[in-house]
Structure formats: structure tokens, C-alpha cells
Scaffold this motif. Structure first.
Motif, PDB file in Angstrom:
ATOM      1  N   THR A   1     -33.937 128.593 -15.524  1.00 28.19           N
ATOM      2  CA  THR A   1     -34.490 128.743 -14.153  1.00 28.19           C
ATOM      3  C   THR A   1     -33.587 127.756 -13.454  1.00 28.19           C
ATOM      4  OG1 THR A   1     -36.201 128.202 -12.631  1.00 28.19           O
ATOM      5  CG2 THR A   1     -36.113 126.681 -14.528  1.00 28.19           C
ATOM      6  N   GLU A   2     -33.229 128.371 -11.974  1.00 28.04           N
ATOM      7  CA  GLU A   2     -32.543 127.381 -11.007  1.00 28.04           C
ATOM      8  C   GLU A   2     -33.478 126.797 -10.091  1.00 28.04           C
ATOM      9  OE1 GLU A   2     -30.283 130.458  -9.501  1.00 28.04           O
ATOM     10  OE2 GLU A   2     -29.798 131.138 -11.431  1.00 28.04           O
ATOM     11  N   SER A   3     -34.836 126.750 -10.456  1.00 30.67           N
ATOM     12  CA  SER A   3     -35.870 126.307  -9.423  1.00 30.67           C
ATOM     13  C   SER A   3     -35.644 124.751  -9.595  1.00 30.67           C
ATOM     14  CB  SER A   3     -37.155 126.544  -9.934  1.00 30.67           C
ATOM     15  OG  SER A   3     -38.081 125.955  -9.307  1.00 30.67           O
ATOM     16  N   SER A   4     -35.322 124.321  -8.335  1.00 26.90           N
ATOM     17  CA  SER A   4     -35.536 122.805  -8.183  1.00 26.90           C
ATOM     18  C   SER A   4     -36.904 121.943  -8.341  1.00 26.90           C
ATOM     19  CB  SER A   4     -34.951 122.469  -6.814  1.00 26.90           C
ATOM     20  OG  SER A   4     -35.225 121.103  -6.321  1.00 26.90           O
ATOM     21  N   THR A   5     -36.878 120.996  -8.945  1.00 23.49           N
ATOM     22  CA  THR A   5     -38.156 120.540  -9.285  1.00 23.49           C
ATOM     23  C   THR A   5     -38.669 119.771  -7.925  1.00 23.49           C
ATOM     24  OG1 THR A   5     -37.198 118.495  -9.808  1.00 23.49           O
ATOM     25  CG2 THR A   5     -37.770 119.980 -11.688  1.00 23.49           C
ATOM     26  N   ARG A   6     -37.766 120.054  -6.849  1.00 23.44           N
ATOM     27  CA  ARG A   6     -38.511 119.513  -5.469  1.00 23.44           C
ATOM     28  C   ARG A   6     -39.041 120.455  -4.766  1.00 23.44           C
ATOM     29  NH1 ARG A   6     -39.319 114.108  -4.303  1.00 23.44           N
ATOM     30  NH2 ARG A   6     -37.571 112.741  -5.039  1.00 23.44           N
ATOM     31  N   ASP A   7     -39.084 121.627  -5.330  1.00 25.70           N
ATOM     32  CA  ASP A   7     -39.492 122.810  -4.688  1.00 25.70           C
ATOM     33  C   ASP A   7     -41.074 122.619  -4.609  1.00 25.70           C
ATOM     34  OD1 ASP A   7     -37.587 124.514  -4.356  1.00 25.70           O
ATOM     35  OD2 ASP A   7     -37.745 125.611  -6.257  1.00 25.70           O
ATOM     36  N   THR A   8     -41.618 123.193  -3.522  1.00 24.77           N
ATOM     37  CA  THR A   8     -43.321 123.260  -3.448  1.00 24.77           C
ATOM     38  C   THR A   8     -43.483 124.849  -3.485  1.00 24.77           C
ATOM     39  OG1 THR A   8     -42.971 123.395  -0.802  1.00 24.77           O
ATOM     40  CG2 THR A   8     -42.902 121.108  -1.741  1.00 24.77           C
ATOM     41  N   GLY A   9     -45.029 124.812  -3.383  1.00 26.45           N
ATOM     42  CA  GLY A   9     -45.316 126.313  -3.180  1.00 26.45           C
ATOM     43  C   GLY A   9     -44.918 126.990  -1.942  1.00 26.45           C
ATOM     44  N   GLU A  10     -44.940 126.134  -0.847  1.00 25.71           N
ATOM     45  CA  GLU A  10     -44.295 126.648   0.339  1.00 25.71           C
ATOM     46  C   GLU A  10     -42.861 127.076   0.453  1.00 25.71           C
ATOM     47  OE1 GLU A  10     -45.601 125.646   4.838  1.00 25.71           O
ATOM     48  OE2 GLU A  10     -43.942 124.275   4.084  1.00 25.71           O
TER      49      GLU A  10
ATOM     50  N   VAL B   1     -62.519 123.865  -1.144  1.00 25.79           N
ATOM     51  CA  VAL B   1     -60.960 124.120  -0.443  1.00 25.79           C
ATOM     52  C   VAL B   1     -61.059 125.434   0.443  1.00 25.79           C
ATOM     53  CG1 VAL B   1     -58.870 124.747  -1.505  1.00 25.79           C
ATOM     54  CG2 VAL B   1     -59.917 123.623  -2.975  1.00 25.79           C
ATOM     55  N   THR B   2     -60.200 125.038   1.473  1.00 26.07           N
ATOM     56  CA  THR B   2     -60.270 126.099   2.652  1.00 26.07           C
ATOM     57  C   THR B   2     -59.048 126.899   2.284  1.00 26.07           C
ATOM     58  OG1 THR B   2     -58.677 124.850   4.051  1.00 26.07           O
ATOM     59  CG2 THR B   2     -60.784 124.336   4.339  1.00 26.07           C
ATOM     60  N   GLY B   3     -59.064 128.387   3.052  1.00 25.68           N
ATOM     61  CA  GLY B   3     -58.028 129.152   3.051  1.00 25.68           C
ATOM     62  C   GLY B   3     -56.858 128.564   3.396  1.00 25.68           C
ATOM     63  N   LYS B   4     -56.780 127.835   4.584  1.00 29.05           N
ATOM     64  CA  LYS B   4     -55.398 127.141   4.998  1.00 29.05           C
ATOM     65  C   LYS B   4     -55.175 126.342   3.973  1.00 29.05           C
ATOM     66  CE  LYS B   4     -54.502 128.178   9.465  1.00 29.05           C
ATOM     67  NZ  LYS B   4     -53.134 129.005   9.499  1.00 29.05           N
ATOM     68  N   GLU B   5     -55.869 125.603   3.391  1.00 31.08           N
ATOM     69  CA  GLU B   5     -55.255 124.702   2.026  1.00 31.08           C
ATOM     70  C   GLU B   5     -54.950 125.328   0.815  1.00 31.08           C
ATOM     71  OE1 GLU B   5     -58.549 120.775   3.120  1.00 31.08           O
ATOM     72  OE2 GLU B   5     -58.962 122.624   1.642  1.00 31.08           O
ATOM     73  N   ILE B   6     -55.237 126.629   0.741  1.00 26.24           N
ATOM     74  CA  ILE B   6     -54.712 127.286  -0.579  1.00 26.24           C
ATOM     75  C   ILE B   6     -53.238 127.760  -0.095  1.00 26.24           C
ATOM     76  CG2 ILE B   6     -55.152 129.720  -1.610  1.00 26.24           C
ATOM     77  CD1 ILE B   6     -58.054 129.400  -1.832  1.00 26.24           C
ATOM     78  N   ALA B   7     -53.180 128.242   1.105  1.00 23.04           N
ATOM     79  CA  ALA B   7     -51.815 128.599   1.599  1.00 23.04           C
ATOM     80  C   ALA B   7     -51.416 128.459   3.119  1.00 23.04           C
ATOM     81  CB  ALA B   7     -51.166 129.873   0.956  1.00 23.04           C
TER      82      ALA B   7
ATOM     83  N   VAL C   1     -46.651 131.395  -4.941  1.00 29.22           N
ATOM     84  CA  VAL C   1     -47.034 130.135  -5.201  1.00 29.22           C
ATOM     85  C   VAL C   1     -47.600 129.360  -4.112  1.00 29.22           C
ATOM     86  CG1 VAL C   1     -45.818 128.103  -6.056  1.00 29.22           C
ATOM     87  CG2 VAL C   1     -44.842 130.082  -6.492  1.00 29.22           C
ATOM     88  N   LEU C   2     -48.833 128.791  -4.348  1.00 27.84           N
ATOM     89  CA  LEU C   2     -49.678 128.405  -3.483  1.00 27.84           C
ATOM     90  C   LEU C   2     -49.463 126.956  -2.913  1.00 27.84           C
ATOM     91  CD1 LEU C   2     -52.992 130.229  -4.928  1.00 27.84           C
ATOM     92  CD2 LEU C   2     -51.279 131.086  -2.944  1.00 27.84           C
ATOM     93  N   ASP C   3     -50.237 126.602  -2.040  1.00 29.90           N
ATOM     94  CA  ASP C   3     -50.018 124.947  -1.699  1.00 29.90           C
ATOM     95  C   ASP C   3     -50.958 123.928  -2.584  1.00 29.90           C
ATOM     96  OD1 ASP C   3     -48.370 125.845   0.259  1.00 29.90           O
ATOM     97  OD2 ASP C   3     -49.902 125.730   1.915  1.00 29.90           O
ATOM     98  N   ILE C   4     -52.167 124.761  -3.300  1.00 34.50           N
ATOM     99  CA  ILE C   4     -52.917 123.973  -3.945  1.00 34.50           C
ATOM    100  C   ILE C   4     -52.265 123.526  -5.283  1.00 34.50           C
ATOM    101  CG2 ILE C   4     -55.288 124.422  -2.957  1.00 34.50           C
ATOM    102  CD1 ILE C   4     -55.405 126.522  -4.878  1.00 34.50           C
ATOM    103  N   ARG C   5     -52.869 122.492  -5.844  1.00 33.54           N
ATOM    104  CA  ARG C   5     -52.191 122.035  -6.936  1.00 33.54           C
ATOM    105  C   ARG C   5     -53.074 122.248  -8.359  1.00 33.54           C
ATOM    106  NH1 ARG C   5     -48.208 118.708  -4.508  1.00 33.54           N
ATOM    107  NH2 ARG C   5     -47.242 118.433  -6.955  1.00 33.54           N
ATOM    108  N   ASP C   6     -52.908 122.138  -9.440  1.00 34.99           N
ATOM    109  CA  ASP C   6     -53.528 122.487 -10.757  1.00 34.99           C
ATOM    110  C   ASP C   6     -54.859 121.754 -10.575  1.00 34.99           C
ATOM    111  OD1 ASP C   6     -51.682 123.937 -11.753  1.00 34.99           O
ATOM    112  OD2 ASP C   6     -50.728 122.460 -13.106  1.00 34.99           O
TER     113      ASP C   6
END
Lengths: 387, 387
Positions: B95-104, B175-181, B375-380
Motif C-alpha cells: 500500500t502507498e497509504s501514508s500512516t499520516r492519513d486520516t479518514g477525511e 456518537v453524532t452523524g457529524k462525528e461519524i463523518a 473511511v470515517l472520522d470515528i476511530r476503532d
């Protein structure tokens, strides 16, 4: 929310033809053949709710009035809006329950021992519930079993804290534990109990579990199907066992539950009500919204019985053997395709007791005796989501 | 709740031996063999979270350090706390995904077309989700299907209103909808999509569904198993397909879902990960709390495959064929009782797409392409209940 739900219930289920005078109260001003909703009747005669109207009559195919037996009436105190074919509806009264009863009055009577019989038909429209109370070390797994299997195990409430039998934590959205049952004693408010030790039945139909309930027990209340049975009856689809004052037939199946911790080998118990094949979609529609009391059926038809691992439909594992509305035995292949009565299966609240038995849990586990439920303060319309 | 959940996760999963220097950042001050939690490491080196630590090493049975491949690492960026037997862990970067990536950042890249590949390993610890978007007349039935079958269909969120692709209503408690994404476009934020017409696949792996999504569509986001796979890896139970950079094998089964409206003939799709029989209870324990992402397995063992109606374990209906940690084929009867690898089955997020196919719904239905999640904003730790 209650009023909204009640209004929806009235609008949906309660419209009917009032044909003859009710028995027990004068409704002589009700014009024959005039269409009323039962809510209008309740308002007209000053009843607080439709459940308080003591008795009504319905029409048969030939327009011969048929009095609904009180057993059935107390289950479904709502006028039917269509002709029904129920030749054997003249049944003797099977219950002494007053239609002025409330959930609380039944609980208090059970607590003193004055009420010790089945609760089918007791305090109509008040929600009833099944019980499982187990040692706290199994509580998280049992809660998860319910969450993963909400159709056979719809969790309504549990002990507010470990050991508490007098206060509930609600799992019903928008309803508090106090609203589910204010004055409550889980050790005494069921008319009769079952006690399991190491997964084996140790006491059957006992009156008192006060000495068995310990400070380490957690009680769980699971929804039961009485709510949707009343709704079916209100739409003219009276379950045959109700019409004949019998218990619903229940079967062990080979259908696995989603495992949860110690509950790793559990299987569904299903209840069965025969309906004509042409009525199945209507039956599904009526019961669908009762999400806290098993909702719509999980399977239907003769092949479904085979898929569920039910070998002989005439021999249920719990309850009475199945019959048709005319009292005859349910057998395959009678009538043409659409008219044939076929078995329709629902998730059943006996499932958790089977799960406890199959898991062979250490220590005493308490359940209700089949049919001997706790009657709560919430009403049928409180557990039907408004959306 | 997030902090509490995160703390619990750190306490439970993240304790490990840090044996060698990490690659990419200096961790020379970390004393070899000293036990650290990854949270302590993150704090020590000023990372905002443990996912930001680029690479770690684990110990094998003979105390030979083994570098976790970046594919695996980005799935499970947490030190292992026990020796593992994974001979083929030296895999090329997939994968070329950077580990600095976020859901957003992944969503925005997918939206512009810059990110168009599978999301396995993208933005570690950010929750990923499956998609079903269907005409509004089917939305109530689909929502009910999820509620009645929360294990294969764990509902995380849906369109806030009919037609909305830019705002979510949350079904995750607390968790709110806004927090999910927050910044979201359900029409473009999945790297690739599938489109069904009348239950038949009409477009496969298409990039753009902007012209298909109508004002009448309702989108649903369903949890996926990436969260618990990372947790398994963190405990030394690395799923074999992860270790080899393959897709998880998935199978259609004969196990029925609880019906809901038009979804009356649906069956489970399951994912399968082989584990040694002696490890199954540990696997169950680790995955149990991931209730929003399928949770613990629904069945395990060779007889379970038969019960589920899986005829040939070597031929999955979706994903890659199953292998063992050493890359060999999974076959029955190898090794003694406890050591034998047996199939372990989980509910799978492909189930809703199968349900749509089986129901042959009119009108366009949109799903994600397998493996190409949002990929969402919430975490595991946001979706693991604190109780």
C-alpha cells in the motif's frame, strides 16, 4: 409519545362495526351498523381507554352476531373490521381477570399470591414480559446474546444494578425503567417461576423465588408476543389458539442463535400460528412494527418447518398442539394453494431459557413459568416505534 | 467516551515488547526489552495517536526480530505481546497509504479520484464502512433488516434525510452523524462502487455514481471487520490473509436472515479466517466487544461449514481462497485436535448486497465495490462499548 402511539393504534387497528349491544355496559345508543372506532366508543362512554370497554360483538360472514369469548376479548378488546370465519367462538369464560386491571394491579396481586394463574388476557394492552435472572458473571454474555439476537430475545429491561429486583434499567428507546414498571419486585411479581441448576430444571411452577434470588442475581425482562396477537385479532386474523383458549404451540429448532460468550450452542425456540397462505403478507405487515415483541415472522410454509428442523408439527415441545380456527388438526395439503392453512413461525421468548439450559450455567438461574408473565406499566403502543 | 474507550483499548491490546528501533523515526531512547504500551510510546515521541508511529517490530519464538510488513502494519499498528509463528511475514509493501492519513484525507482523495484502490490498511484505526443506497420506498424495510440482523448488518449511520449524501444520521450510541463523518459525499467518497438494477449487477467497480444517486436515494453505512482484524493481530492472532496481503475469503450460506418486509428470502454471507482450535476461545474473546463490526464469530469448526451449507471451503464466493499462516492450503485433519487449523466464520458486510440481489429490488441500488470502503472520522475505540 404515548398519545401519538395510541392515536396511531386507534387509527390503524380499532375501526370496526358495532353491531349489537355490549354485555355488561349499556351501549344502546350506539346505532347498529354505524362505523365507530373503538377510541370514539371509549370517548363516548367515558372510558379512560379502549381496554376498559368490557365486551363487544362482531359480525360473521352471514351477519350473525358472535360474542367474542372473554378469554379472547381480554386479549383483543377491539372491534373487528371484517367478517371472520370462526365457527367455535362460543367458548366459556377462562379468566377471572377484570378488564379494570392494570399492569400494577396484576403485579401486586401476584406478589401477595392472590393471582397465581397464567397471564394470557390479563390487563389488556399492558405489555407483558418473560424473565431470566442469572448470576452476575453471566450477565454481560446474556445481554450480548439478546443484542445479537433481538428477534427471539427482545430485551426490554434489566435490573438497574446487580442484585436489584426492585428497580429497572430500560432498553426501550424513550421509556425509563420507572415507566416500564414503577412498583416492581422481580422475585414475586410473576405468578409462577422455574428454577434451573447447572442447566437442569430444579423447580417447576414454584410461587416464590425470594430465597433463591441472591444479591448477585441480575434479572432481564424479554418482550412477549401477546401484543402482536391482539393486533392480529383486531385485524380479523385471530390466532386459532386464542380463539380456543389454548396455549400457542412452541418448538425447539436447529436454527442457531448468533453465539455470545458462554451461550455458544444456543438454538431458536419458535412459536407457531397457522394462517391461510393468502393472509401471510397481511400477517407480516401487522406484526412488523412490534419490534420489541418478536416482530414479523421468521419463516412460513411447510418447507420452513423442515428447514427449522421441526420433525412433527403436531407435537410441539411447549404449549398445546396446533389447531385450525374450526378446531380441526393442522395438516398439510388441505384446501387450494391460497386457502391452505400453513404454519407461520415467530421468534419465541422461551428461547433464552433454552439458551440457559443448553449452556448448563453454574448456579441458580430463574425464569418465569411458561405463560406466567410479569405485567408491566407500559402499553402496547409504547413499544411500537413511531417511525 | 472516546478517551475512556481509547484507554481501555490501550490497556487491553497495546501492551508489547519493543525490541528494535522503529524505521522512519528515531526511537533510540526506547530501551530494548523494556515493556511499553504503544500509548506510552506515542506519548513519549509526541505522536497524537498510536497509529502515527510508522513501524514497529515484534519477537518470534526464537527471539528473532521480525519486521511487520507495512500492509499488515497499517492494519494493525500495535505491538504484539506474545511470540507468533508467522514464517512468511517478510512481505513487500502493498500500500502507498501514508500512516499520516486520516479518514477525511482518504475520503477527499477518493472524491477527487486520486485514491481509487482498496482501502484495506488505509488510515489505520479509522473505522471503515460498507454502503447500500436504495430508493426511499425500501428504506424502512432495509433499516428493519439491519435491526433484526445486527450481526451481519451492523448499521452505523444513514442519510440524514431522503436524498442526502452529505449529512448522516448516526445509529452508534453516543456518537453524532457529524462525528461519524463531517465532510462527506456518499456518491464519491468510496473509491469504487457497484450498481444493481432489478437485483442484477449493472455496473461493477465504477468510479462515479453521481448520475445514479437520485433525490430519492437513502444511503446506509454498515460496519466492516477491519477493526477487529487489527485487534486480533495486536494479540498475536494475525489472520492469515492479512499476513499474505490477500483478501479475506467470503461465502454465501444457507443460513437465513430474519426477514424484514421485501427482504424475505435473504441469507448470510460469512467471512472466514482459519485459526487453531486451541485459539478459538481467545479469538472469540478479542472480537466480542466489536459489536458494531460483526463482533465474535457466528460459528467455527468443520461441522459448522457443513451446517452453513458451504460445500467447498477452498472455493469462496468472494475474496481470495483461504490459506494458512505458512501459505499452505487450508485442509481438514492436519495436526492434532488442539493444533489443527479450523475455519472460523463471521457475519460479513457483503450480506446486505446479497439481500438486495435476492430481493430483486426495482430501481438502481448502489453498493461499494468489495474492499473499497469509505473511511470515517470515528476511530476503532469509538465503536467499542465501554461496558
Amino acid at each position: 409519545m404515548s398519545n401519538q402511539g395510541k392515536a396511531a393504534l386507534c387509527g390503524r387497528h380499532a375501526q370496526g362495526k358495532i353491531l349489537t349491544e355490549s354485555v355488561g355496559v349499556s351501549v344502546s345508543n350506539v346505532e347498529k351498523e354505524q362505523r365507530f372506532t373503538m377510541c370514539q366508543v371509549a370517548d363516548h362512554y367515558g372510558f379512560d381507554n379502549i381496554a376498559d370497554i368490557p365486551r363487544i360483538s362482531i359480525t360473521r360472514a352471514a351477519d350473525v352476531p358472535v360474542v367474542i369469548p372473554s378469554t379472547l376479548f381480554t386479549m383483543a378488546p377491539i372491534a373487528l373490521d371484517q367478517a371472520v370465519d370462526q365457527p367455535n367462538l362460543h367458548k366459556p369464560t377462562k379468566t377471572e381477570s377484570s378488564t379494570r386491571d392494570t399492569g400494577e394491579s396484576i403485579r401486586l396481586a401476584a406478589r401477595t399470591g392472590a393471582y397465581d394463574k397464567q397471564t394470557s388476557g390479563a390487563a389488556p394492552t399492558y405489555v407483558q414480559a418473560n424473565l431470566i435472572a442469572l448470576p452476575s458473571r453471566f450477565a454481560a454474555d446474556f445481554r450480548l446474546l439478546c443484542k445479537r439476537n433481538p428477534v427471539p430475545c427482545p430485551l426490554l429491561a434489566e435490573s438497574k444494578e446487580v442484585g436489584r429486583w426492585d428497580e429497572l434499567k430500560s432498553w426501550v428507546p424513550g421509556v425509563t425503567g420507572k415507566e416500564i414498571a414503577g412498583d416492581v419486585d422481580l422475585r414475586h411479581d410473576f405468578p409462577k417461576y422455574m428454577v434451573y441448576e447447572d442447566g437442569k430444571l430444579a423447580q417447576s411452577h414454584c410461587r416464590d423465588v425470594g430465597s433463591i434470588w441472591s444479591e448477585d442475581h441480575v434479572g432481564f425482562l424479554i418482550g412477549c408476543s401477546f401484543s402482536f396477537e391482539a393486533a392480529l385479532a383486531a385485524e380479523g386474523l385471530i390466532p386459532s389458539h386464542m380463539a380456543h383458549g389454548r396455549n400457542v404451540p412452541m418448538y425447539r429448532t436447529t436454527l442457531p442463535l448468533c453465539p455470545a460468550g458462554v451461550f455458544s450452542q444456543s438454538t431458536y425456540v419458535v412459536s407457531m400460528r397457522p394462517f391461510r397462505r393468502r393472509d401471510i403478507e397481511k400477517v407480516r405487515d401487522i406484526t412488523r412494527s412490534y419490534v420489541a415483541t418478536h416482530g414479523e415472522p421468521i419463516a412460513w410454509g411447510w418447507d420452513a418447518a423442515t428447514r427449522l428442523g421441526i420433525k412433527d408439527i403436531s407435537k410441539p415441545d411447549f404449549g398445546d398442539s396446533p389447531i385450525l380456527p374450526d378446531g380441526s388438526v393442522l395438516v398439510q395439503g388441505v384446501g387450494d394453494e391460497a386457502e391452505e392453512f400453513v404454519p407461520v413461525f415467530w421468534g419465541c421468548g422461551v428461547t433464552p431459557q433454552e439458551a440457559v439450559r443448553q449452556a448448563a450455567l453454574d448456579g441458580p438461574v430463574i425464569g418465569h413459568a411458561p405463560g406466567h408473565m410479569i405485567v408491566l406499566d407500559i402499553r402496547d403502543w409504547d413499544i411500537v416505534p413511531s417511525t
